[in-house]
Design an enzyme around this catalytic site. Structure first.
Site, PDB file in Angstrom:
ATOM      1  N   ASN A  28       0.821  -1.211   0.000  1.00 49.92           N
ATOM      2  CA  ASN A  28       0.000   0.000   0.000  1.00 49.92           C
ATOM      3  C   ASN A  28       0.855   1.261   0.000  1.00 49.92           C
ATOM      4  O   ASN A  28       0.567   2.235  -0.714  1.00 49.92           O
ATOM      5  CB  ASN A  28      -0.920   0.014   1.220  1.00 49.92           C
ATOM      6  CG  ASN A  28      -2.118  -0.902   1.057  1.00 49.92           C
ATOM      7  OD1 ASN A  28      -2.588  -1.124  -0.052  1.00 49.92           O
ATOM      8  ND2 ASN A  28      -2.596  -1.455   2.157  1.00 49.92           N
TER       9      ASN A  28
ATOM     10  N   ASP B 206      -5.635  -3.113  -3.286  1.00 49.65           N
ATOM     11  CA  ASP B 206      -6.922  -3.757  -3.580  1.00 49.65           C
ATOM     12  C   ASP B 206      -6.777  -4.769  -4.707  1.00 49.65           C
ATOM     13  O   ASP B 206      -7.386  -5.849  -4.672  1.00 49.65           O
ATOM     14  CB  ASP B 206      -7.965  -2.701  -3.958  1.00 49.65           C
ATOM     15  CG  ASP B 206      -8.395  -1.857  -2.775  1.00 49.65           C
ATOM     16  OD1 ASP B 206      -8.110  -2.247  -1.628  1.00 49.65           O
ATOM     17  OD2 ASP B 206      -9.008  -0.791  -3.001  1.00 49.65           O
TER      18      ASP B 206
ATOM     19  N   THR C  29      -8.889 -24.362  -5.035  1.00 50.55           N
ATOM     20  CA  THR C  29      -9.390 -25.186  -3.937  1.00 50.55           C
ATOM     21  C   THR C  29     -10.603 -25.965  -4.415  1.00 50.55           C
ATOM     22  O   THR C  29     -11.197 -25.643  -5.442  1.00 50.55           O
ATOM     23  CB  THR C  29      -9.782 -24.308  -2.723  1.00 50.55           C
ATOM     24  OG1 THR C  29     -10.646 -23.251  -3.165  1.00 50.55           O
ATOM     25  CG2 THR C  29      -8.551 -23.705  -2.066  1.00 50.55           C
ATOM     26  N   ARG C  30     -10.957 -26.994  -3.664  1.00 46.21           N
ATOM     27  CA  ARG C  30     -12.099 -27.814  -4.048  1.00 46.21           C
ATOM     28  C   ARG C  30     -13.411 -27.071  -3.843  1.00 46.21           C
ATOM     29  O   ARG C  30     -13.487 -26.127  -3.065  1.00 46.21           O
ATOM     30  CB  ARG C  30     -12.108 -29.107  -3.221  1.00 46.21           C
ATOM     31  CG  ARG C  30     -10.858 -29.956  -3.365  1.00 46.21           C
ATOM     32  CD  ARG C  30     -10.891 -31.147  -2.404  1.00 46.21           C
ATOM     33  NE  ARG C  30     -11.036 -30.727  -1.013  1.00 46.21           N
ATOM     34  CZ  ARG C  30     -11.065 -31.572   0.017  1.00 46.21           C
ATOM     35  NH1 ARG C  30     -10.969 -32.878  -0.204  1.00 46.21           N
ATOM     36  NH2 ARG C  30     -11.202 -31.122   1.241  1.00 46.21           N
TER      37      ARG C  30
ATOM     38  N   GLU D  28      -5.653  -8.191   5.259  1.00 45.02           N
ATOM     39  CA  GLU D  28      -4.947  -9.008   4.261  1.00 45.02           C
ATOM     40  C   GLU D  28      -4.925 -10.487   4.636  1.00 45.02           C
ATOM     41  O   GLU D  28      -4.138 -11.265   4.095  1.00 45.02           O
ATOM     42  CB  GLU D  28      -3.514  -8.492   4.073  1.00 45.02           C
ATOM     43  CG  GLU D  28      -2.617  -8.611   5.293  1.00 45.02           C
ATOM     44  CD  GLU D  28      -2.691  -7.404   6.228  1.00 45.02           C
ATOM     45  OE1 GLU D  28      -1.742  -7.205   7.006  1.00 45.02           O
ATOM     46  OE2 GLU D  28      -3.702  -6.667   6.175  1.00 45.02           O
TER      47      GLU D  28
END
Length: 365
Positions: free
Chosen positions: A252, A261, A275-276, A287
């Site tokens: 930042n 962002d 991911t599953r 964060e």
């Protein structure tokens, strides 16, 4: 006339209550104009020019009515319609000596006032207006009937003419009621659809992070609590992985908050895509991200390591500048020593900060 109806129909997709009332009222005026045009044709066909001229003159009134609709004078339109029907009823009694079912318009004028004219107004005013209109209609209709009770009719109308007038008025009156019912049902259905859509939007906002689109802390707490209960009751493994972007403040400070962002959204996208489907990924705050999965600690660790490597090797480029991004994970699983789901979070959080102290860009379990 048909072209006017087509134009009104094309413009029916309205977004505000006022514009919806505008469309319905204008459509009904066009319908009333068509009905009176038919009455004029019947009058001239059966050699009753007095009635024919009256119906043609009424068509000019509808143009005036349309001007009042444009000025949003809905109550004035109601009373003008009421006056026209009252005069029409008296005239028919005087000329023909029969009502030719015109009383149906009196009855059906009540629902018109209920769910078209009164839609923009408050509920109390709607109730009072409908009650007053009902009383006014009963009194005025009774007075017209009494005034014409002993008066002789002027025109000598054969039975077949009377029958045609009656059938025409009955059909047009019930068609008006059908149209109004269709408008009412459409308004209710559209309103319910709008409410349903708004509820879905509000529900999504309440359970998802606005920036990343991931599940928010509130939703993840609910899911973790349920997963912990499944572990306690059915021994289904429950593991949590908390990740924190390394030195995010420097991102930042060096590249700007819009770049920060961008990094948050890009990391969230990586976590979601790698991911599953039955794993829950959320933004824990700032964060920090969280992964909840039904699996043991080793499986969760392997998943976290895969994600860490993908993020470390990914090129984060914003406005032509490459931003170095790494992430540190802490992994913990529910076990018999834990009494509530918060204990799993505390364990994962402690391991995360242990990884931060040991140099970052690692996974601890």
């Amino acid at each position: 006339m048909l072209e006017k109806i087509r134009q009104l129909y094309r413009s029916r997709a309205t977004t505000t209550l006022r514009s919806a009332v505008d469309f319905q009222m204008k459509f009904m005026l066009v319908y009333a104009a068509c009905v009176h045009l038919g009455l004029a044709a019947i009058s001239f066909y059966f050699s009753m020019p007095e009635l024919g001229v009256y119906y043609l003159a009424t068509l000019l009134l509808f143009v005036l009515f349309a001007r009042f609709i444009d000025s949003k004078s809905f109550l004035l339109i109601y009373f003008l319609t009421y006056a026209e029907i009252t005069f029409h009823l008296s005239l028919i009694h005087r000329l023909i000596g029969v009502s030719i079912a015109i009383e149906l318009y009196y009855i059906l004028l009540i629902p018109i006032g209920s769910y078209i004219f009164l839609m923009p107004y408050r509920r109390l005013f709607q109730v009072l207006f409908v009650c007053a209109a009902l009383l006014l209609n009963i009194v005025s209709y009774s007075c017209v009937q009494m005034m014409n009770l002993d008066s002789g009719h002027i025109l000598k109308v054969p039975m077949d003419t009377h029958t045609i007038f009656t059938i025409y008025c009955v059909i047009s009156a019930f068609c008006m009621a059908a149209l109004q019912s269709a408008f009412f049902i459409r308004s209710i259905v559209n309103r319910l659809s709008t409410i349903k859509g708004e509820n879905i939007t509000l529900s999504h906002r309440a359970h998802h992070d606005a920036l990343t689109g991931l599940k928010n802390r509130y939703e993840m707490n609910i899911r973790l609590e349920h997963a912990f209960l499944d572990y306690k009751q059915r021994h289904i493994p429950c593991s949590v992985c908390i990740g924190d972007i390394d030195k995010f403040k420097n991102v930042n400070d060096t590249y700007g908050h819009t770049a920060g962002d961008y990094v948050l959204k890009a990391v969230a996208d990586i976590l979601q895509k790698n991911t599953r489907k039955n794993d829950a990924v959320g933004r824990w705050g700032g964060e920090e991200f969280i992964l909840l999965m039904q699996g043991d600690k080793t499986a969760c660790y392997d998943c976290a390591e895969k994600l860490r490597n993908i993020i470390a090797n990914h090129t984060f480029s914003y406005n032509g500048r490459v931003i170095p991004v790494t992430i540190t994970f802490g992994v913990a699983s529910a076990d018999s020593t834990m009494q509530e789901y918060i204990n799993v979070l505390e364990a994962a959080d402690a391991l995360l900060y242990e990884g931060k102290k040991r140099g970052r860009n690692c996974t601890r379990m």
